[in-house]
Design a protein around this motif. Structure first.
Motif, mmCIF file in Angstrom:
data_model
loop_
_atom_site.group_PDB
_atom_site.id
_atom_site.type_symbol
_atom_site.label_atom_id
_atom_site.label_comp_id
_atom_site.label_asym_id
_atom_site.label_seq_id
_atom_site.Cartn_x
_atom_site.Cartn_y
_atom_site.Cartn_z
ATOM 1 N N GLY A 37 0.841 -1.193 0.000
ATOM 2 C CA GLY A 37 0.000 0.000 0.000
ATOM 3 C C GLY A 37 0.872 1.237 0.000
ATOM 4 N N VAL A 38 0.248 2.396 -0.032
ATOM 5 C CA VAL A 38 0.986 3.661 0.019
ATOM 6 C C VAL A 38 1.189 3.996 1.484
ATOM 7 C CG1 VAL A 38 1.004 6.079 -0.689
ATOM 8 C CG2 VAL A 38 -0.072 4.367 -2.144
ATOM 9 N N ARG A 39 2.315 3.553 2.019
ATOM 10 C CA ARG A 39 2.590 3.699 3.445
ATOM 11 C C ARG A 39 4.003 4.239 3.656
ATOM 12 N NH1 ARG A 39 0.690 -2.499 4.620
ATOM 13 N NH2 ARG A 39 -1.479 -2.276 3.936
ATOM 14 N N ARG A 40 4.262 4.707 4.891
ATOM 15 C CA ARG A 40 5.581 5.245 5.202
ATOM 16 C C ARG A 40 6.652 4.190 5.050
ATOM 17 N NH1 ARG A 40 9.745 6.812 5.102
ATOM 18 N NH2 ARG A 40 10.811 8.461 6.242
ATOM 19 N N ASN A 41 6.341 2.956 5.397
ATOM 20 C CA ASN A 41 7.293 1.864 5.220
ATOM 21 C C ASN A 41 6.903 1.076 3.970
ATOM 22 O OD1 ASN A 41 9.495 0.114 6.107
ATOM 23 N ND2 ASN A 41 7.904 -1.415 6.446
ATOM 24 N N PRO A 42 7.678 1.188 2.885
ATOM 25 C CA PRO A 42 7.297 0.512 1.642
ATOM 26 C C PRO A 42 7.513 -0.996 1.725
ATOM 27 C CG PRO A 42 9.416 1.610 1.369
ATOM 28 C CD PRO A 42 8.915 1.963 2.749
ATOM 29 N N VAL A 43 6.421 -1.753 1.836
ATOM 30 C CA VAL A 43 6.497 -3.206 1.944
ATOM 31 C C VAL A 43 6.281 -3.810 0.560
ATOM 32 C CG1 VAL A 43 5.514 -5.265 3.002
ATOM 33 C CG2 VAL A 43 5.654 -3.133 4.304
ATOM 34 N N GLN A 308 3.515 10.323 -2.731
ATOM 35 C CA GLN A 308 2.067 10.215 -2.581
ATOM 36 C C GLN A 308 1.605 10.433 -1.136
ATOM 37 O OE1 GLN A 308 0.839 9.826 -5.637
ATOM 38 N NE2 GLN A 308 2.937 9.418 -6.325
ATOM 39 N N LEU A 309 2.545 10.366 -0.197
ATOM 40 C CA LEU A 309 2.182 10.438 1.217
ATOM 41 C C LEU A 309 1.842 11.863 1.648
ATOM 42 C CD1 LEU A 309 5.017 8.189 2.717
ATOM 43 C CD2 LEU A 309 2.674 7.503 2.181
ATOM 44 N N SER A 310 1.018 11.961 2.667
ATOM 45 C CA SER A 310 0.739 13.271 3.261
ATOM 46 C C SER A 310 1.990 13.781 3.967
ATOM 47 C CB SER A 310 -0.402 13.157 4.274
ATOM 48 O OG SER A 310 0.004 12.362 5.384
ATOM 49 N N ASP A 311 2.034 15.078 4.238
ATOM 50 C CA ASP A 311 3.177 15.649 4.952
ATOM 51 C C ASP A 311 3.359 14.965 6.306
ATOM 52 O OD1 ASP A 311 3.621 17.370 2.871
ATOM 53 O OD2 ASP A 311 2.592 19.074 3.794
ATOM 54 N N GLU A 312 2.237 14.657 6.964
ATOM 55 C CA GLU A 312 2.303 14.004 8.272
ATOM 56 C C GLU A 312 2.950 12.632 8.175
ATOM 57 O OE1 GLU A 312 -0.701 12.498 11.873
ATOM 58 O OE2 GLU A 312 -1.517 13.475 10.089
ATOM 59 N N GLU A 313 2.581 11.865 7.146
ATOM 60 C CA GLU A 313 3.164 10.536 6.961
ATOM 61 C C GLU A 313 4.652 10.637 6.615
ATOM 62 O OE1 GLU A 313 2.056 7.128 7.046
ATOM 63 O OE2 GLU A 313 0.686 8.157 8.398
ATOM 64 N N GLN A 314 5.005 11.599 5.792
ATOM 65 C CA GLN A 314 6.402 11.760 5.390
ATOM 66 C C GLN A 314 7.293 12.074 6.581
ATOM 67 O OE1 GLN A 314 6.714 14.648 2.241
ATOM 68 N NE2 GLN A 314 5.870 13.278 0.692
ATOM 69 N N GLN A 315 6.739 12.752 7.595
ATOM 70 C CA GLN A 315 7.536 13.146 8.755
ATOM 71 C C GLN A 315 7.755 12.008 9.743
ATOM 72 O OE1 GLN A 315 9.188 16.061 9.043
ATOM 73 N NE2 GLN A 315 8.412 16.375 6.973
#
Length: 503
Positions: A37-43, A308-315
């Protein structure tokens, strides 16, 4: 240009939850990577590539290689079928140097869109550099130096200053392009030097790091690992002193195809590119004056995902996010990790730096790895899993610390084949890993691996004594085994122990 994911309709799965796929059409390879999925940790749940060689004759003919076109389209038909089978909600298809520069690139792009049934994003050189740097920063947030992404047709360079991107440039220095230049060895070196000399800001990288992306440079790192018998065969964040990298590149530049073909773990289709990849690396090191080379497993594709991540997720911290993701799949109670972090805090906070606290938090999240393995093998299994885990935001020294903590959490037993990696830690770091692991072992004995019990207890040092305090409401959780493991921990720390019951 930001590559955007199409908005899902009301009947489809949310883009961040469904599988997310990227097709990367490069000058040498065509690859499909599917993420959970589009997540902070790319699995990664699927990864495949074909060495199509689209840009093999581009510099001399101006066209894509005909056989490469056929191989690429055949691979793309398969990739589309695989993406459908994996229920990929959004498939992003990108193309870089070869397709954007070839005179027949537009025709090929049309065929790609028909086969893939979606838009082809033709990425220009500046954007390619940005996305490669973004990929590196997603896994190494504090990168300081220059990101170099070597593809088959081009080299992208972009400066990064403590995690902030600066200037970027694309240069015609990919191995497929260099192969077509009709000159001798000195002439080729002069050509590369001239192109790099035009990057005025490159000299300001002296003393910093070069973060390398691309299959050719990763293969050089694999060779270096094998040559020095490095104990942790994880490419991400593998560091090579610039002086050693220069020696390796000088050697590989002189070797012929037959000798290079005997190197294990190197694709036969990349053999011809190795000496040229080595040449470019050597010249970038010379031109920039960097102090070390750092390998990044993340590149353009991870940059696309990160974008693609939100600023919050990127941080979010990539290490903590990665550990949480791993725990969600492999431990009994994933939420237990944060509780363990609080419980172990008093034991270390007097002597712990911010980075050490971060590593302790990660160790707590992963503390239950290996629970399902036979007791005699849990320690070694936990160590292997942590050492080789698909996590980023951590250097190899930190990775070994986490693995050793996991090993001691299970009190030894059958050892891991990676146990010699302990040599990478200082005596102080090894002791801290052992203390943390033994404290975690005590905690699991005390709470039966269940969240909710530890908040009724406290483990801390009082007047040079290791004290376990337990609420009277939970004193029945105490017993011989708890006392035994508390005593073992105290002995390891050189402290007497005491158990107090509090009202």
């Amino acid at each position: 240009m930001r590559i955007s994911i199409p908005q899902p309709n009301s009947e489809s799965q949310n883009a961040s939850e469904g599988p997310f796929g990227i097709v990367d059409i490069g000058s040498n390879s065509v690859r499909l990577v599917v993420y959970a999925g589009v997540r902070r940790n790319p699995v990664v749940i699927f990864n495949d590539k074909v060495m199509a060689g689209l840009g093999r004759d581009l510099a001399t003919t101006g066209h894509l290689h005909p056989d490469g076109v056929e191989r690429a389209l055949t691979a793309l038909r398969r990739f589309r079928a695989l993406a459908d089978e994996l229920a990929v909600q959004n498939l992003i298809v990108t193309a870089t140097a070869a397709v954007r520069e070839a005179s027949d690139g537009p025709q090929f792009a049309d065929e790609v869109e028909k086969v893939c049934k979606c838009k082809l994003h033709l990425i220009d050189g500046e954007e390619e550099a940005r996305l490669a740097a973004l990929g590196v920063l997603s896994g190494i947030p504090d990168a300081h130096g220059v990101v170099g992404d070597l593809g088959g047709g081009s080299l992208e360079l972009i400066s990064v200053t403590h995690g902030v991107m600066g200037e970027g440039v694309t240069l015609p220095l990919g191995p497929l392009r260099l192969e077509t230049i009709e000159t001798d060895e000195k002439g080729l070196q002069a050509y590369v030097e001239k192109k790099l000399a035009g990057v005025e800001w490159l000299t300001s990288m002296k003393g910093r790091s070069l973060y390398v992306v691309g299959g050719g440079w990763r293969n050089l790192a694999r060779i270096h690992m094998a040559e020095c018998e490095y104990p942790v065969r994880v490419l991400h964040n593998y560091e090579i002193p610039a002086s050693e990298a220069k020696k390796l590149t000088a050697l590989l530049e002189r070797l012929g195809p037959q000798t290079l073909g005997k190197i294990p773990d190197i694709s036969s289709r990349r053999i011809s590119a190795l000496p040229l990849s080595a040449l470019v690396l050597s010249k970038v090191i010379e031109s920039s004056g960097v102090e070390k080379v750092v390998v990044s497993a993340n590149g353009l594709r991870e940059g696309v995902l990160f974008d693609q991540l939100s600023d919050e997720e990127q941080q979010k911290d990539p290490l903590i996010a990665g550990c949480h993701d791993l725990a969600s799949r492999l431990v009994r109670y994933p939420e237990h990790g944060d509780e363990l972090e609080v419980w172990t805090r008093d034991l270390f906070q007097e002597v712990e730096s911010a980075e050490e606290a971060r590593l302790r938090h990660a160790a707590c999240i992963l503390a239950d790895l290996g629970w399902f393995v036979h007791p005699d093998y849990r320690a070694g299994h936990a160590m292997d899993q942590i050492m080789l885990a698909p996590i980023s935001g951590i250097d190899h020294r930190g990775r070994v610390f986490l693995a050793r903590s996991g090993y001691h959490r299970h009190a030894g037993g059958k050892t891991s084949s990676l146990v010699k990696a302990k040599q990478m830690l200082s005596t102080e770091e090894a002791e801290r890993a052992r203390t943390l692991g033994m404290a975690l072992r005590l905690s699991f004995t005390l709470c039966a691996s269940r969240p909710g019990v530890l908040p009724h207890t406290t483990l801390h040092k009082v007047d040079k004594t290791l004290v376990l305090e337990v609420d009277r409401s939970h004193e029945n959780f105490l017993g011989e085994t708890v006392t035994k493991r508390l005593t073992q921990l105290g002995k390891s720390m050189g402290l007497p122990v005491r158990i107090d019951i509090r009202s």
